[in-house]
Motif scaffolding. Structure first.
Motif, mmCIF file in Angstrom:
data_model
loop_
_atom_site.group_PDB
_atom_site.id
_atom_site.type_symbol
_atom_site.label_atom_id
_atom_site.label_comp_id
_atom_site.label_asym_id
_atom_site.label_seq_id
_atom_site.Cartn_x
_atom_site.Cartn_y
_atom_site.Cartn_z
ATOM 1 N N LEU A 39 10.907 -18.155 18.037
ATOM 2 C CA LEU A 39 10.614 -19.295 17.165
ATOM 3 C C LEU A 39 10.555 -18.860 15.707
ATOM 4 O O LEU A 39 11.008 -19.586 14.814
ATOM 5 C CB LEU A 39 9.291 -19.941 17.573
ATOM 6 N N ASP A 40 10.014 -17.686 15.459
ATOM 7 C CA ASP A 40 9.949 -17.166 14.090
ATOM 8 C C ASP A 40 11.352 -16.958 13.524
ATOM 9 O O ASP A 40 11.609 -17.263 12.349
ATOM 10 C CB ASP A 40 9.173 -15.842 14.059
ATOM 11 N N VAL A 41 12.246 -16.435 14.343
ATOM 12 C CA VAL A 41 13.631 -16.218 13.898
ATOM 13 C C VAL A 41 14.279 -17.544 13.552
ATOM 14 O O VAL A 41 14.948 -17.689 12.521
ATOM 15 C CB VAL A 41 14.433 -15.481 14.997
ATOM 16 N N GLU A 42 14.090 -18.527 14.434
ATOM 17 C CA GLU A 42 14.686 -19.843 14.173
ATOM 18 C C GLU A 42 14.079 -20.480 12.928
ATOM 19 O O GLU A 42 14.783 -21.090 12.118
ATOM 20 C CB GLU A 42 14.483 -20.754 15.380
ATOM 21 N N ARG A 43 12.779 -20.362 12.768
ATOM 22 C CA ARG A 43 12.126 -20.953 11.599
ATOM 23 C C ARG A 43 12.653 -20.328 10.309
ATOM 24 O O ARG A 43 12.918 -21.031 9.327
ATOM 25 C CB ARG A 43 10.620 -20.753 11.694
ATOM 26 N N ASN A 44 12.829 -19.014 10.316
ATOM 27 C CA ASN A 44 13.348 -18.350 9.116
ATOM 28 C C ASN A 44 14.757 -18.811 8.776
ATOM 29 O O ASN A 44 15.120 -18.919 7.596
ATOM 30 C CB ASN A 44 13.322 -16.830 9.320
ATOM 31 N N SER A 45 15.557 -19.074 9.814
ATOM 32 C CA SER A 45 16.933 -19.508 9.571
ATOM 33 C C SER A 45 16.997 -20.935 9.034
ATOM 34 O O SER A 45 17.949 -21.311 8.336
ATOM 35 C CB SER A 45 17.759 -19.402 10.856
ATOM 36 N N LEU A 46 16.000 -21.766 9.339
ATOM 37 C CA LEU A 46 15.986 -23.158 8.905
ATOM 38 C C LEU A 46 15.273 -23.351 7.577
ATOM 39 O O LEU A 46 15.432 -24.390 6.928
ATOM 40 C CB LEU A 46 15.306 -24.030 9.958
ATOM 41 N N TRP A 47 14.482 -22.367 7.168
ATOM 42 C CA TRP A 47 13.640 -22.541 5.989
ATOM 43 C C TRP A 47 14.466 -22.811 4.725
ATOM 44 O O TRP A 47 14.149 -23.732 3.952
ATOM 45 C CB TRP A 47 12.775 -21.309 5.796
ATOM 46 N N ALA A 48 15.522 -22.043 4.531
ATOM 47 C CA ALA A 48 16.345 -22.220 3.327
ATOM 48 C C ALA A 48 17.020 -23.587 3.331
ATOM 49 O O ALA A 48 17.122 -24.248 2.290
ATOM 50 C CB ALA A 48 17.388 -21.115 3.241
ATOM 51 N N VAL A 49 17.477 -24.027 4.514
ATOM 52 C CA VAL A 49 18.126 -25.335 4.605
ATOM 53 C C VAL A 49 17.128 -26.440 4.272
ATOM 54 O O VAL A 49 17.438 -27.393 3.551
ATOM 55 C CB VAL A 49 18.697 -25.556 6.023
#
Length: 203
Positions: A39-49
């Motif tokens: 979940l942390d990996v996914e959250r980091n990938s969505l944060w910039a978007v």
């Protein structure tokens, strides 16, 4: 006199992790940790978007234009919505891990209590063997010290023999307040030895 330990005297200590209940909890904890990491990996990938992305990928706009939704490039709106979902799931996992941690601590304590009860006879045997060895060492130390005192009383210069005072290891074996006496008292108070097992001079 207690039985002496052999050099090959070994004893396998059971681990609380060998208890099925504890082992199952450890597996579940690893699974939850892995899920939270994902979940942390996914959250980091969505944060910039969610912060800097555009709304060109909005599904409603795509449908009106006849475009297929771009799953690989979510809109800012979808990214933010997904981040909310991720935060909720992460919080739930964190709470679950806290509860699981408490259950694991209780289960491990119970397992440790069972292990201690199982190991206690062997522990007692080794304390008794150590007491016997220390009593013999104390006796030898007193004898050695007597010889050294005799050399000194005779005004003999005996440095060439290399003074090897045992008090550097045992303390003074005749001192009722020394480290050796304290060890024997603690072993007696714990019920592993009796006063008769104390070195001469400390009984």
């Amino acid at each position: 006199m207690f039985a002496k330990l052999k050099k090959t005297d070994t004893y396998k200590i059971p681990s609380p992790s060998d208890v099925p209940e504890v082992a199952a909890m450890e597996v579940r904890r690893a699974e939850l940790d892995a899920r939270r990491a994902a979940l942390d990996v996914e959250r980091n990938s969505l944060w910039a978007v969610a912060q800097d992305g555009t709304d060109d990928g909005d599904d409603a706009v795509a449908a009106m234009l006849g475009d297929a939704p771009d799953a690989a490039n979510p809109s800012k709106q979808k990214a933010r919505a997904r981040l909310v979902e991720l935060a909720k799931e992460t919080a739930t996992i964190t709470k679950a891990l806290d509860v699981l941690g408490g259950r694991m601590a209780a289960a491990r304590n119970a397992a440790s209590t069972a292990v201690v009860a199982q190991v206690k006879p062997e522990y007692a045997r080794r304390v008794q063997a150590l007491a016997s060895a220390l009593a013999e060492a104390a006796k030898a130390a007193v004898s050695f010290r007597a010889l050294c005192d005799s050399l000194n009383d005779a005004s003999v210069s005996w440095l060439s023999l290399t003074p090897l005072q045992p008090n550097r290891v045992l303390g003074d074996p005749r001192d009722r307040h020394g480290v050796l006496a304290q060890w024997f008292r603690e072993a007696e108070q714990a019920g592993y030895i009796s006063k008769s097992d104390f070195p001469e001079g400390l009984k």
